[in-house]
Design a protein around this motif. Structure first.
Motif, PDB file in Angstrom:
ATOM      1  N   LEU A   1       4.379   2.775   2.307  1.00 39.34           N
ATOM      2  CA  LEU A   1       3.447   3.880   2.443  1.00 39.34           C
ATOM      3  C   LEU A   1       4.092   5.227   2.126  1.00 39.34           C
ATOM      4  O   LEU A   1       5.133   5.576   2.663  1.00 39.34           O
ATOM      5  CB  LEU A   1       2.903   3.902   3.881  1.00 39.34           C
ATOM      6  N   LYS A   2       3.484   5.962   1.195  1.00 36.45           N
ATOM      7  CA  LYS A   2       3.984   7.277   0.802  1.00 36.45           C
ATOM      8  C   LYS A   2       3.057   8.397   1.274  1.00 36.45           C
ATOM      9  O   LYS A   2       3.517   9.496   1.547  1.00 36.45           O
ATOM     10  CB  LYS A   2       4.114   7.362  -0.723  1.00 36.45           C
ATOM     11  N   ILE A   3       1.764   8.122   1.338  1.00 31.99           N
ATOM     12  CA  ILE A   3       0.770   9.136   1.705  1.00 31.99           C
ATOM     13  C   ILE A   3      -0.108   8.577   2.812  1.00 31.99           C
ATOM     14  O   ILE A   3      -0.668   7.485   2.683  1.00 31.99           O
ATOM     15  CB  ILE A   3      -0.098   9.515   0.486  1.00 31.99           C
ATOM     16  N   LEU A   4      -0.227   9.333   3.916  1.00 29.73           N
ATOM     17  CA  LEU A   4      -1.016   8.884   5.059  1.00 29.73           C
ATOM     18  C   LEU A   4      -1.902  10.021   5.552  1.00 29.73           C
ATOM     19  O   LEU A   4      -1.418  11.082   5.921  1.00 29.73           O
ATOM     20  CB  LEU A   4      -0.080   8.415   6.173  1.00 29.73           C
ATOM     21  N   TYR A   5      -3.200   9.778   5.517  1.00 29.70           N
ATOM     22  CA  TYR A   5      -4.189  10.751   5.984  1.00 29.70           C
ATOM     23  C   TYR A   5      -4.701  10.310   7.348  1.00 29.70           C
ATOM     24  O   TYR A   5      -5.306   9.243   7.471  1.00 29.70           O
ATOM     25  CB  TYR A   5      -5.366  10.828   5.005  1.00 29.70           C
ATOM     26  N   LEU A   6      -4.461  11.114   8.367  1.00 31.86           N
ATOM     27  CA  LEU A   6      -4.898  10.812   9.723  1.00 31.86           C
ATOM     28  C   LEU A   6      -5.655  11.978  10.352  1.00 31.86           C
ATOM     29  O   LEU A   6      -5.735  12.093  11.570  1.00 31.86           O
ATOM     30  CB  LEU A   6      -3.686  10.468  10.599  1.00 31.86           C
ATOM     31  N   GLN A   7      -6.218  12.847   9.526  1.00 27.07           N
ATOM     32  CA  GLN A   7      -6.903  14.016  10.067  1.00 27.07           C
ATOM     33  C   GLN A   7      -8.184  13.611  10.803  1.00 27.07           C
ATOM     34  O   GLN A   7      -8.745  12.555  10.569  1.00 27.07           O
ATOM     35  CB  GLN A   7      -7.185  15.054   8.983  1.00 27.07           C
TER      36      GLN A   7
ATOM     37  N   LEU B   1       0.827  -1.201   0.000  1.00 29.44           N
ATOM     38  CA  LEU B   1       0.000   0.000   0.000  1.00 29.44           C
ATOM     39  C   LEU B   1       0.866   1.257   0.000  1.00 29.44           C
ATOM     40  O   LEU B   1       1.809   1.365   0.775  1.00 29.44           O
ATOM     41  CB  LEU B   1      -0.875  -0.022   1.258  1.00 29.44           C
ATOM     42  N   GLU B   2       0.555   2.198  -0.884  1.00 31.58           N
ATOM     43  CA  GLU B   2       1.307   3.454  -0.938  1.00 31.58           C
ATOM     44  C   GLU B   2       0.520   4.623  -0.381  1.00 31.58           C
ATOM     45  O   GLU B   2       1.105   5.628   0.009  1.00 31.58           O
ATOM     46  CB  GLU B   2       1.722   3.745  -2.380  1.00 31.58           C
ATOM     47  N   GLU B   3      -0.797   4.514  -0.347  1.00 31.43           N
ATOM     48  CA  GLU B   3      -1.648   5.587   0.170  1.00 31.43           C
ATOM     49  C   GLU B   3      -2.692   4.992   1.102  1.00 31.43           C
ATOM     50  O   GLU B   3      -3.309   3.976   0.787  1.00 31.43           O
ATOM     51  CB  GLU B   3      -2.333   6.320  -0.984  1.00 31.43           C
ATOM     52  N   LEU B   4      -2.888   5.639   2.252  1.00 34.40           N
ATOM     53  CA  LEU B   4      -3.821   5.130   3.245  1.00 34.40           C
ATOM     54  C   LEU B   4      -4.570   6.284   3.880  1.00 34.40           C
ATOM     55  O   LEU B   4      -3.964   7.255   4.329  1.00 34.40           O
ATOM     56  CB  LEU B   4      -3.070   4.329   4.314  1.00 34.40           C
TER      57      LEU B   4
END
Length: 87
Positions: free
Chosen positions: A44-50, A21-24
């Protein structure tokens, strides 16, 4: 809590395969800590945790390929272990 099942459920665009997975996107999941993501998602390159409940930024340096991290609207009071992170 970040679990392997939670990541797998949010990896439908990757056929639920999490190791490549590269984006989560894990926004609005009531996550309190960043744990174990690096063990399951090494690429993983992009991680959204907002919009979570994260109070401390930690373990980010373990995500060696991470290029983008969104931690907006959390409860962050402490930042740790970012010495090795390339900006």
């Amino acid at each position: 809590l970040v679990t392997e099942d939670l990541i797998r459920r949010n990896a439908e665009h990757n056929d639920c395969v999490i190791f490549s997975l590269e984006e989560l996107s894990l926004h609005q999941q009531e996550i309190e800590r960043l744990e174990h993501i690096d063990k399951w998602c090494r690429d993983l390159k992009i991680l959204y945790l907002q919009n979570n409940l994260i109070g401390k930024i930690e373990n980010v340096s373990k995500l060696k390929k991470l290029e983008y991290l969104n931690l907006a609207l959390n409860n962050i009071e402490k930042i740790e272990n970012l010495e090795d992170v390339v900006y």
